[in-house]
Design a protein around this motif. Structure first.
Motif, PDB file in Angstrom:
ATOM      1  N   ASP A  64      13.801  53.587-125.205  1.00 15.70           N
ATOM      2  CA  ASP A  64      13.439  52.942-123.944  1.00 15.70           C
ATOM      3  C   ASP A  64      12.112  52.197-124.028  1.00 15.70           C
ATOM      4  N   VAL A  65      11.185  52.709-124.853  1.00 15.64           N
ATOM      5  CA  VAL A  65       9.834  52.158-124.957  1.00 15.64           C
ATOM      6  C   VAL A  65       9.468  52.033-126.432  1.00 15.64           C
ATOM      7  N   VAL A  66       8.831  50.920-126.793  1.00 12.66           N
ATOM      8  CA  VAL A  66       8.326  50.714-128.154  1.00 12.66           C
ATOM      9  C   VAL A  66       6.822  50.519-128.080  1.00 12.66           C
ATOM     10  N   LEU A  67       6.100  51.243-128.934  1.00 13.25           N
ATOM     11  CA  LEU A  67       4.651  51.087-129.074  1.00 13.25           C
ATOM     12  C   LEU A  67       4.404  50.485-130.442  1.00 13.25           C
ATOM     13  N   THR A  68       3.827  49.304-130.485  1.00 14.96           N
ATOM     14  CA  THR A  68       3.652  48.590-131.741  1.00 14.96           C
ATOM     15  C   THR A  68       2.453  47.658-131.632  1.00 14.96           C
ATOM     16  N   GLY A  69       2.316  46.790-132.624  1.00 17.76           N
ATOM     17  CA  GLY A  69       1.221  45.828-132.618  1.00 17.76           C
ATOM     18  C   GLY A  69       1.694  44.420-132.348  1.00 17.76           C
ATOM     19  N   ARG A  70       2.479  43.860-133.283  1.00 19.54           N
ATOM     20  CA  ARG A  70       2.916  42.472-133.186  1.00 19.54           C
ATOM     21  C   ARG A  70       4.437  42.389-133.151  1.00 19.54           C
ATOM     22  N   VAL A  71       4.925  41.531-132.255  1.00 14.23           N
ATOM     23  CA  VAL A  71       6.368  41.328-132.098  1.00 14.23           C
ATOM     24  C   VAL A  71       6.630  39.831-132.042  1.00 14.23           C
ATOM     25  N   GLY A  72       7.577  39.380-132.862  1.00 12.66           N
ATOM     26  CA  GLY A  72       7.951  37.976-132.876  1.00 12.66           C
ATOM     27  C   GLY A  72       8.887  37.616-131.738  1.00 12.66           C
ATOM     28  N   PRO A  73       9.139  36.316-131.559  1.00 14.09           N
ATOM     29  CA  PRO A  73       9.924  35.838-130.420  1.00 14.09           C
ATOM     30  C   PRO A  73      11.357  36.359-130.362  1.00 14.09           C
ATOM     31  N   LYS A  74      12.049  36.375-131.478  1.00 13.70           N
ATOM     32  CA  LYS A  74      13.449  36.818-131.456  1.00 13.70           C
ATOM     33  C   LYS A  74      13.550  38.318-131.176  1.00 13.70           C
ATOM     34  N   ALA A  75      12.681  39.101-131.785  1.00 16.87           N
ATOM     35  CA  ALA A  75      12.690  40.545-131.544  1.00 16.87           C
ATOM     36  C   ALA A  75      12.316  40.839-130.091  1.00 16.87           C
ATOM     37  N   MET A  76      11.327  40.130-129.571  1.00 15.02           N
ATOM     38  CA  MET A  76      10.901  40.349-128.190  1.00 15.02           C
ATOM     39  C   MET A  76      12.041  40.036-127.238  1.00 15.02           C
ATOM     40  N   HIS A  77      12.722  38.919-127.468  1.00 10.55           N
ATOM     41  CA  HIS A  77      13.857  38.533-126.638  1.00 10.55           C
ATOM     42  C   HIS A  77      14.951  39.612-126.688  1.00 10.55           C
ATOM     43  N   ALA A  78      15.250  40.105-127.892  1.00  4.88           N
ATOM     44  CA  ALA A  78      16.288  41.132-128.053  1.00  4.88           C
ATOM     45  C   ALA A  78      15.903  42.423-127.328  1.00  4.88           C
ATOM     46  N   MET A  79      14.618  42.810-127.414  1.00  2.00           N
ATOM     47  CA  MET A  79      14.197  44.035-126.735  1.00  2.00           C
ATOM     48  C   MET A  79      14.251  43.874-125.222  1.00  2.00           C
ATOM     49  N   LEU A  80      13.783  42.751-124.708  1.00  2.00           N
ATOM     50  CA  LEU A  80      13.841  42.522-123.266  1.00  2.00           C
ATOM     51  C   LEU A  80      15.285  42.537-122.773  1.00  2.00           C
ATOM     52  N   ASN A  81      16.186  41.894-123.525  1.00  2.00           N
ATOM     53  CA  ASN A  81      17.601  41.885-123.147  1.00  2.00           C
ATOM     54  C   ASN A  81      18.218  43.277-123.212  1.00  2.00           C
ATOM     55  N   GLY A  82      17.700  44.120-124.113  1.00  2.00           N
ATOM     56  CA  GLY A  82      18.210  45.480-124.252  1.00  2.00           C
ATOM     57  C   GLY A  82      17.553  46.475-123.312  1.00  2.00           C
ATOM     58  N   GLY A  83      16.625  46.002-122.475  1.00  2.00           N
ATOM     59  CA  GLY A  83      15.972  46.886-121.526  1.00  2.00           C
ATOM     60  C   GLY A  83      14.857  47.731-122.116  1.00  2.00           C
TER      61      GLY A  83
END
Length: 128
Positions: A64-83
């Protein structure tokens, strides 16, 4: 709720990892801070799409939650779409990162904070 922290090793004492898609492990906690498991990031050595493949791995594991440092555009889009809610600002270790999150000291990320990558190139490894 399941919380994943990008890490350089398995377990809560491992160093936290700034890179999302290329981290070696994800250490998983419940909402109370109890360690549930460590998952090897099989996507980290992908020639391309490591961030999206890492996201798919986490979605399959009901994160449900990811704690990280840097996220690229495609990964960010996929995570937002996945909730999946993404927070940035990892500390030195996985445990310290979890404490920051539980104490409200991490910022939610709504847009990518890393450029799009094209595989794990030599120059990229030297820059990180």
């Amino acid at each position: 709720m399941r919380i994943a922290i990008s890490a350089a090793g398995a377990g809560p004492d491992a160093p936290a990892e700034e890179r999302f898609g290329r981290c070696a492990w994800f250490v998983i906690f419940d909402e109370h801070g109890n360690v549930q498991e460590s998952i090897a990031n099989t996507a980290r050595s992908s020639a391309e799409g490591a961030g999206v493949k890492s996201t798919q791995l986490l979605l399959r594991n009901n994160i449900d939650v990811v704690l990280t440092g840097r996220v690229g555009p495609k990964a960010m889009h996929a995570m937002l779409n996945g909730g999946v809610v993404v927070y940035t600002g990892v500390a030195a270790t996985v445990n310290e990162t979890l404490e920051k999150y539980l104490n409200g000291q991490m910022k939610p990320l709504a847009v990518p904070n890393a450029r799009q990558h094209a595989g794990d190139t030599r120059s990229e490894r030297l820059a990180t």
